[in-house]
Design a protein around this motif. Structure first.
Motif, short mmCIF file in Angstrom:
data_model
loop_
_atom_site.label_atom_id
_atom_site.label_comp_id
_atom_site.label_asym_id
_atom_site.label_seq_id
_atom_site.Cartn_x
_atom_site.Cartn_y
_atom_site.Cartn_z
N THR A 182 2.01 7.93 -7.09
CA THR A 182 0.68 7.92 -6.74
C THR A 182 0.43 8.06 -5.53
N GLY A 183 1.44 8.27 -4.79
CA GLY A 183 1.36 8.76 -3.02
C GLY A 183 0.88 10.29 -3.43
N TYR A 184 1.40 11.10 -4.36
CA TYR A 184 0.69 12.29 -4.50
C TYR A 184 -0.80 12.68 -4.68
N LEU A 185 -1.32 11.72 -5.42
CA LEU A 185 -2.52 11.54 -5.80
C LEU A 185 -3.41 11.14 -4.80
N ASN A 186 -2.63 10.16 -4.05
CA ASN A 186 -3.50 9.81 -2.67
C ASN A 186 -3.70 10.67 -1.83
N ARG A 187 -2.81 11.54 -1.60
CA ARG A 187 -3.06 12.69 -0.58
C ARG A 187 -4.45 13.66 -0.95
N GLU A 188 -4.71 13.69 -2.12
CA GLU A 188 -5.88 14.35 -2.46
C GLU A 188 -7.46 13.49 -2.53
N GLY A 189 -6.93 12.25 -2.09
CA GLY A 189 -7.72 11.19 -2.05
C GLY A 189 -8.48 11.01 -3.59
N LEU A 190 -7.73 11.33 -4.37
CA LEU A 190 -8.36 11.02 -6.07
C LEU A 190 -7.92 9.88 -6.50
N ILE A 191 -7.52 8.94 -5.80
CA ILE A 191 -7.11 7.62 -6.26
C ILE A 191 -7.33 6.31 -5.35
N GLN A 192 -7.93 5.52 -5.97
CA GLN A 192 -8.23 4.31 -5.14
C GLN A 192 -7.07 3.94 -4.37
N ASP A 193 -7.19 3.53 -3.02
CA ASP A 193 -6.36 3.14 -1.99
C ASP A 193 -6.04 1.74 -2.31
N GLU A 194 -4.90 1.20 -2.10
CA GLU A 194 -4.41 -0.21 -2.04
C GLU A 194 -4.82 -0.53 -0.51
N PRO A 195 -5.59 -1.55 -0.27
CA PRO A 195 -6.01 -1.91 0.92
C PRO A 195 -4.51 -2.75 1.66
N GLU A 196 -4.22 -2.14 2.87
CA GLU A 196 -3.08 -2.96 3.38
C GLU A 196 -3.43 -4.26 3.86
N SER A 197 -2.29 -5.09 3.60
CA SER A 197 -2.56 -6.47 4.08
C SER A 197 -1.31 -7.13 4.24
N ASP A 198 -1.34 -8.31 5.15
CA ASP A 198 -0.02 -9.05 5.22
C ASP A 198 -0.51 -10.50 4.76
N GLU A 199 -1.71 -10.94 4.37
CA GLU A 199 -1.96 -12.11 4.03
C GLU A 199 -0.96 -13.06 3.19
N VAL A 200 -0.67 -13.99 3.60
CA VAL A 200 0.18 -14.91 2.70
C VAL A 200 -0.46 -15.30 1.38
N PRO A 201 0.34 -14.69 0.27
CA PRO A 201 -0.32 -15.10 -0.87
C PRO A 201 -0.43 -16.34 -1.34
N PRO A 202 -1.21 -16.80 -2.28
CA PRO A 202 -1.31 -18.00 -2.80
C PRO A 202 -0.04 -18.36 -3.81
N ASP A 203 0.34 -19.54 -4.04
CA ASP A 203 1.61 -19.67 -4.86
C ASP A 203 1.00 -20.81 -5.93
N LEU A 204 1.04 -20.25 -7.23
CA LEU A 204 0.62 -21.21 -8.29
C LEU A 204 1.63 -22.27 -8.57
N THR A 205 2.87 -22.09 -8.13
CA THR A 205 4.08 -23.01 -8.47
C THR A 205 3.87 -24.40 -7.64
N ARG A 206 2.84 -23.98 -6.44
CA ARG A 206 2.73 -25.10 -5.17
C ARG A 206 1.29 -25.74 -5.51
#
Lengths: 147, 371
Positions: free
Chosen positions: B156-180
């Motif tokens: 997907t990195g190759y498609l990304n170079r052409e801007g033809l694929i939706q980007d994944e927004p960068e984040s380092d947010e702590v994810p919710p945990d459904l086991t907790r």
């Protein structure tokens, strides 16, 4: 390589090493040095995370088992063991190796334990990589009838 | 009213003793070892680890042995064990771009850098029963080739170079945990992905298949599917730096989905993502398709009313342990509940019969009374 980088490398190696292989090398190494527990071996879980789309926001993938312990050698060196799985003996041996690596015995320990362990892991990795390479597809274009 | 009753202890003990006896089966046949299950039924082990949400092949193999091969029962055992483990912390997100790939294929780019590597796959087998396996044949070592080395980048990195694929927004947010914490809806994508990766393979497969058949069709291509080992790294407070605490095998599927654009987004490719413990390809592809279907709101798509777009429907029904618990509880004693139902039906029956006889005694025909 900084001292932390070196320690990071050997702790990672001890964490991933097969428990039986570490035990074999440790027993061949000789007498177990005297030590006090700072934290006795305990098994627990670590939540492994991934990222959405491999590069996006983190999410919780599931836990893995890990065993950890901390100890202090009679000479004062403190060793930590963090190993994959539930083997308390492996955690103890990993912490002892970590502690000894901070003493004058570092070179001997590296030669007797760390180097052979690294070789074992590398051999296993290379064997899988070689099997994978044998399944790589070579495409070729068929000769067309009208040519 | 709740009425406690006692009894059946001897029957229960004997039933469990018989269970152990049946589990062992014919004593004339060699007993299975946990190591045999781990090594030779490894895809069952992988499924139990994925849906049990605990990566430990030895425990999963033991659970399969104990459950007589009932994988949902084995998953139940693993989930129960998992709750007894103290949580040491959370890892850094694994770097699947650095995977040592056993398998790596792309359905979109024939000449993907790093190549198409088939790995130990059932694909292209003829699905004919192999009677040689019934006759204890020795298996030769797999052929070896020469690895090229170097990283195997994500396609997907190759498609990304052409801007033809939706980007994944960068984040380092702590994810919710459904086991907790209990799952709260609407769920964000991190919570949906956690729920899907531990969801029942059959359920997630069925949901994914429904999108292919036209219920919220999202035109998925497998941009890339890779299986292999990745290191798991965690910060260790007493050290002040991160170390690798192990290595796990995972399956990752990235789908590339045609997208004509919406009120908010330009025409481009969008993504679905699957990441699952072990070699679990069917599940990872299914997860990616369902992930993509559930993203309709954030991509500004129309709600087609399809089951796979309905977050509540998918997430609240994908867990086979929750489902089994509620489903199977109805076989347990409900004597008092049923007694009251029985009384109610008897009473209604008496009332209907009384009404009929009073109508009959008034001299009307039975047919009219029935209306």
């Amino acid at each position: 390589m900084t001292a932390n980088d070196e320690r990071k490398a050997w702790m990672g190696l001890l964490a991933k090493a097969p428990a039986t292989e570490l035990a074999r090398l440790w027993e061949a190494f000789g007498e177990e040095p005297g030590h006090d527990w700072l934290r006795a071996p305990e098994a627990g879980g670590v939540m492994v995370r991934g990222r959405a789309g491999a590069t996006g926001a983190p999410f919780n993938l599931g836990e893995m088992t890990v065993t950890r312990c901390s100890l202090k050698l009679e000479g004062g060196a403190v060793g930590h063991g963090y190993v994959q799985g539930r083997d308390k003996r492996q955690a103890r041996q990993a912490a002892l190796v970590d502690a000894l690596m901070q003493t004058g015995e570092a070179a001997t320990v590296r030669e007797a334990i760390l180097d052979p362990l690294a070789e074992t892991l590398e051999t296993a990795r290379a064997a899988r990589a070689a099997k994978a390479a044998a399944t790589k597809v070579d495409f070729f274009t068929m000769v067309r009838g009208e040519d | 009213m709740y009425v406690a009753v006692k009894g059946g202890e001897r029957a229960i003990d004997n039933a469990h003793a018989w269970l152990a006896d049946e589990r062992r089966g014919d004593r004339g046949v060699a007993e299975l070892s946990v190591a045999q299950i781990r090594e030779q039924l490894s895809l069952a082990v992988n499924r139990v680890m994925a849906e049990g949400s605990l990566y430990d092949p030895d425990l999963a193999a033991l659970a399969i042995k104990q459950s007589r091969g009932d994988l949902i029962e084995a998953i139940f055992l693993i989930r129960a064990y998992r709750t007894t483990l103290p949580r040491f912390g959370a890892s850094k997100p694994i770097e699947t771009g650095e995977m040592a790939c056993d398998r790596r294929i792309s359905a979109t780019f024939k000449d993907a850098p790093g190549g198409q590597v088939l790995g130990p796959t059932f694909d292209y087998t003829h699905r004919l029963l192999d009677f040689k396996l019934a006759a204890d044949g020795e298996v030769p070592e797999a052929p070896e080739g020469t690895p090229q080395g170097g990283d195997v980048p994500h396609i997907t990195g190759y498609l990304n170079r052409e801007g033809l694929i939706q980007d994944e927004p960068e984040s380092d947010e702590v994810p919710p945990d459904l086991t907790r914490e209990p799952m709260e809806l609407p769920a964000g994508r991190p919570l949906r992905l956690q729920s899907l990766t531990r969801g029942d393979e059959g359920f997630v497969l069925g949901m994914a298949y429904s999108t292919q058949r036209g219920y919220a069709r999202n035109h998925a291509f497998v941009g890339e599917l890779r299986i292999g080992a990745v290191a798991v790294e965690m910060d260790i407070p007493e050290l002040g730096f991160a170390i690798e605490i192990g290595e796990i095998t995972v399956t990752e599927c990235e789908t590339v989905n045609q997208f004509k654009g919406s009120k908010t987004e330009p025409p481009q490719f969008t993504r679905g993502y699957g990441l699952v413990f072990g070699q679990t390809e069917r599940k990872a592809i299914s997860m990616a398709l369902v992930d993509r279907a559930l993203r309709w709101k954030e991509l500004g798509e129309d709600d087609q009313g399809a089951p796979a777009q309905d977050e509540e429907f998918v997430l609240m029904h994908s867990d086979n342990i929750q489902a089994t618990g509620f489903l199977e509880h109805i076989k347990l004693p409900h004597y008092v509940d049923f007694q009251s139902e029985l009384e109610l039906v008897r009473k209604l029956r008496r009332e209907v019969e009384a009404a009929r006889s009073s109508v009959l005694s008034d001299g009307l025909a039975p047919g009219e009374a029935a209306e």
